[in-house]
Design a protein around this motif. Structure first.
Motif, PDB file in Angstrom:
ATOM      1  N   GLY A  28       0.809  -1.210   0.000  1.00  0.00           N
ATOM      2  CA  GLY A  28       0.000   0.000   0.000  1.00  0.00           C
ATOM      3  C   GLY A  28       0.846   1.266   0.000  1.00  0.00           C
ATOM      4  O   GLY A  28       0.554   2.228  -0.725  1.00  0.00           O
ATOM      5  N   ILE A  29       1.901   1.269   0.814  1.00  0.00           N
ATOM      6  CA  ILE A  29       2.778   2.449   0.902  1.00  0.00           C
ATOM      7  C   ILE A  29       3.448   2.708  -0.438  1.00  0.00           C
ATOM      8  O   ILE A  29       3.494   3.855  -0.921  1.00  0.00           O
ATOM      9  CB  ILE A  29       3.848   2.252   1.994  1.00  0.00           C
ATOM     10  N   ILE A  30       3.964   1.662  -1.060  1.00  0.00           N
ATOM     11  CA  ILE A  30       4.656   1.805  -2.340  1.00  0.00           C
ATOM     12  C   ILE A  30       3.698   2.298  -3.424  1.00  0.00           C
ATOM     13  O   ILE A  30       4.021   3.213  -4.186  1.00  0.00           O
ATOM     14  CB  ILE A  30       5.298   0.465  -2.759  1.00  0.00           C
ATOM     15  N   MET A  31       2.508   1.706  -3.481  1.00  0.00           N
ATOM     16  CA  MET A  31       1.547   2.091  -4.509  1.00  0.00           C
ATOM     17  C   MET A  31       1.113   3.547  -4.355  1.00  0.00           C
ATOM     18  O   MET A  31       1.120   4.316  -5.332  1.00  0.00           O
ATOM     19  CB  MET A  31       0.319   1.181  -4.462  1.00  0.00           C
ATOM     20  N   VAL A  32       0.743   3.941  -3.139  1.00  0.00           N
ATOM     21  CA  VAL A  32       0.286   5.316  -2.899  1.00  0.00           C
ATOM     22  C   VAL A  32       1.412   6.315  -3.156  1.00  0.00           C
ATOM     23  O   VAL A  32       1.200   7.368  -3.774  1.00  0.00           O
ATOM     24  CB  VAL A  32      -0.249   5.463  -1.459  1.00  0.00           C
ATOM     25  N   THR A  33       2.619   5.995  -2.694  1.00  0.00           N
ATOM     26  CA  THR A  33       3.764   6.891  -2.898  1.00  0.00           C
ATOM     27  C   THR A  33       4.042   7.108  -4.383  1.00  0.00           C
ATOM     28  O   THR A  33       4.246   8.247  -4.835  1.00  0.00           O
ATOM     29  CB  THR A  33       5.022   6.327  -2.216  1.00  0.00           C
ATOM     30  N   CYS A  34       4.040   6.024  -5.152  1.00  0.00           N
ATOM     31  CA  CYS A  34       4.329   6.128  -6.581  1.00  0.00           C
ATOM     32  C   CYS A  34       3.227   6.893  -7.320  1.00  0.00           C
ATOM     33  O   CYS A  34       3.518   7.728  -8.188  1.00  0.00           O
ATOM     34  CB  CYS A  34       4.500   4.742  -7.190  1.00  0.00           C
ATOM     35  N   LEU A  35       1.971   6.629  -6.974  1.00  0.00           N
ATOM     36  CA  LEU A  35       0.857   7.312  -7.635  1.00  0.00           C
ATOM     37  C   LEU A  35       0.865   8.806  -7.324  1.00  0.00           C
ATOM     38  O   LEU A  35       0.663   9.638  -8.221  1.00  0.00           O
ATOM     39  CB  LEU A  35      -0.470   6.684  -7.212  1.00  0.00           C
ATOM     40  N   LEU A  36       1.084   9.153  -6.060  1.00  0.00           N
ATOM     41  CA  LEU A  36       1.105  10.572  -5.679  1.00  0.00           C
ATOM     42  C   LEU A  36       2.297  11.295  -6.307  1.00  0.00           C
ATOM     43  O   LEU A  36       2.169  12.432  -6.776  1.00  0.00           O
ATOM     44  CB  LEU A  36       1.154  10.705  -4.154  1.00  0.00           C
ATOM     45  N   SER A  37       3.447  10.647  -6.328  1.00  0.00           N
ATOM     46  CA  SER A  37       4.644  11.264  -6.906  1.00  0.00           C
ATOM     47  C   SER A  37       4.469  11.489  -8.406  1.00  0.00           C
ATOM     48  O   SER A  37       4.781  12.570  -8.927  1.00  0.00           O
ATOM     49  CB  SER A  37       5.871  10.387  -6.647  1.00  0.00           C
ATOM     50  N   LEU A  38       3.976  10.468  -9.085  1.00  0.00           N
ATOM     51  CA  LEU A  38       3.769  10.591 -10.519  1.00  0.00           C
ATOM     52  C   LEU A  38       2.667  11.609 -10.816  1.00  0.00           C
ATOM     53  O   LEU A  38       2.782  12.419 -11.752  1.00  0.00           O
ATOM     54  CB  LEU A  38       3.405   9.231 -11.111  1.00  0.00           C
ATOM     55  N   GLY A  39       1.610  11.584 -10.009  1.00  0.00           N
ATOM     56  CA  GLY A  39       0.526  12.544 -10.191  1.00  0.00           C
ATOM     57  C   GLY A  39       0.999  13.977  -9.999  1.00  0.00           C
ATOM     58  O   GLY A  39       0.590  14.883 -10.737  1.00  0.00           O
ATOM     59  N   TYR A  40       1.877  14.188  -9.014  1.00  0.00           N
ATOM     60  CA  TYR A  40       2.420  15.524  -8.768  1.00  0.00           C
ATOM     61  C   TYR A  40       3.249  15.988  -9.965  1.00  0.00           C
ATOM     62  O   TYR A  40       3.156  17.153 -10.390  1.00  0.00           O
ATOM     63  CB  TYR A  40       3.277  15.517  -7.513  1.00  0.00           C
ATOM     64  N   ALA A  41       4.052  15.084 -10.515  1.00  0.00           N
ATOM     65  CA  ALA A  41       4.879  15.427 -11.673  1.00  0.00           C
ATOM     66  C   ALA A  41       4.016  15.794 -12.876  1.00  0.00           C
ATOM     67  O   ALA A  41       4.287  16.771 -13.583  1.00  0.00           O
ATOM     68  CB  ALA A  41       5.802  14.263 -12.020  1.00  0.00           C
ATOM     69  N   ILE A  42       2.968  15.027 -13.107  1.00  0.00           N
ATOM     70  CA  ILE A  42       2.065  15.301 -14.233  1.00  0.00           C
ATOM     71  C   ILE A  42       1.350  16.628 -14.033  1.00  0.00           C
ATOM     72  O   ILE A  42       1.245  17.442 -14.967  1.00  0.00           O
ATOM     73  CB  ILE A  42       1.045  14.153 -14.385  1.00  0.00           C
ATOM     74  N   LEU A  43       0.849  16.849 -12.822  1.00  0.00           N
ATOM     75  CA  LEU A  43       0.129  18.087 -12.533  1.00  0.00           C
ATOM     76  C   LEU A  43       1.030  19.305 -12.719  1.00  0.00           C
ATOM     77  O   LEU A  43       0.632  20.295 -13.352  1.00  0.00           O
ATOM     78  CB  LEU A  43      -0.407  18.050 -11.099  1.00  0.00           C
TER      79      LEU A  43
END
Length: 217
Positions: free
Chosen positions: A14-29
């Motif tokens: 869960g930690i890895i998935m959420v961290t990767c999604l939030l990080s990638l989402g921040y980069a895209i945004l």
């Protein structure tokens, strides 16, 4: 519940998935939605930024959760049991980040890191040095627990010691600082008012470093 069963119950996935999604989402945004970067740059340039941020956050979790508990903060056992998986995943992402960065690193993309004569600037060189040293340290730590080196108690005690880990984190923080600090000083140029990814990673790692400094026994 036995100790073995307890160890396998962790929140790593869960930690890895959420961290990767939030990080990638921040980069895209920041770069695509609010910034001027073309979507054609996503597969390598922007994805690499998301991978780097994920890596530094996961490695900080790995180094800081134990000391955080020592400071009296309640940390879930599932998070504590996830530390090894977080560290290994963070190292893998650092490896991917290093490979992509090596392929991208040229004056056309990273012109601010080059002098007019084509040589690296002083701060670019310091950033690369810090990145290389921190990568080697992480590689040694990761390797030592998967080979015969784990039988060498003196060696394991050394690489897991407080001083060694603090030095390793310091080189990683130096890499982030020298890579991006110039952009931190100009908030008016931040895409959508969002801080650069290097600043987010630097802040996260610095907090983790302070926690290690005062909380690791």
């Amino acid at each position: 519940m036995t100790n073995s069963e307890s160890i396998h119950k962790n929140a790593a996935g869960g930690i890895i998935m959420v961290t990767c999604l939030l990080s990638l989402g921040y980069a895209i945004l920041r770069y695509h939605i609010l910034g001027p970067v073309s979507w054609s740059e996503f597969p390598f340039f922007i994805l690499n930024k998301g991978i780097a941020l994920s890596a530094f956050i996961l490695l900080t979790f790995n180094f800081a959760l134990g000391p955080l508990k020592n400071l009296g903060v309640k940390v879930s056992e599932k998070w504590l049991n996830a530390r090894q998986a977080l560290g290994m995943t963070g190292f893998l992402l650092v490896l991917i980040h290093a490979l992509i960065s090596f392929m991208l690193f040229n004056p056309q993309i990273f012109g601010k890191f080059y002098e007019d004569n084509g040589h690296l600037t002083l701060f670019a060189g310091l950033s690369m040095l810090g990145g290389i040293i921190s990568f080697v340290v992480l590689w040694v730590i990761n390797l030592s627990f998967k080979t015969d080196l784990k039988e060498d108690k003196t060696f394991i005690k050394f690489i897991t010691s407080r001083k060694f880990l603090l030095v390793a984190m310091l080189f990683a923080i130096a890499h982030i600082f020298f890579m991006g600090y110039k952009g931190w000083m100009e908030p008016s140029d931040w895409h959508g008012g969002l801080p650069p990814i290097s600043l987010v990673a630097f802040a996260f790692c610095t907090v983790g470093y302070i926690i290690n400094l005062i909380g690791r026994k």
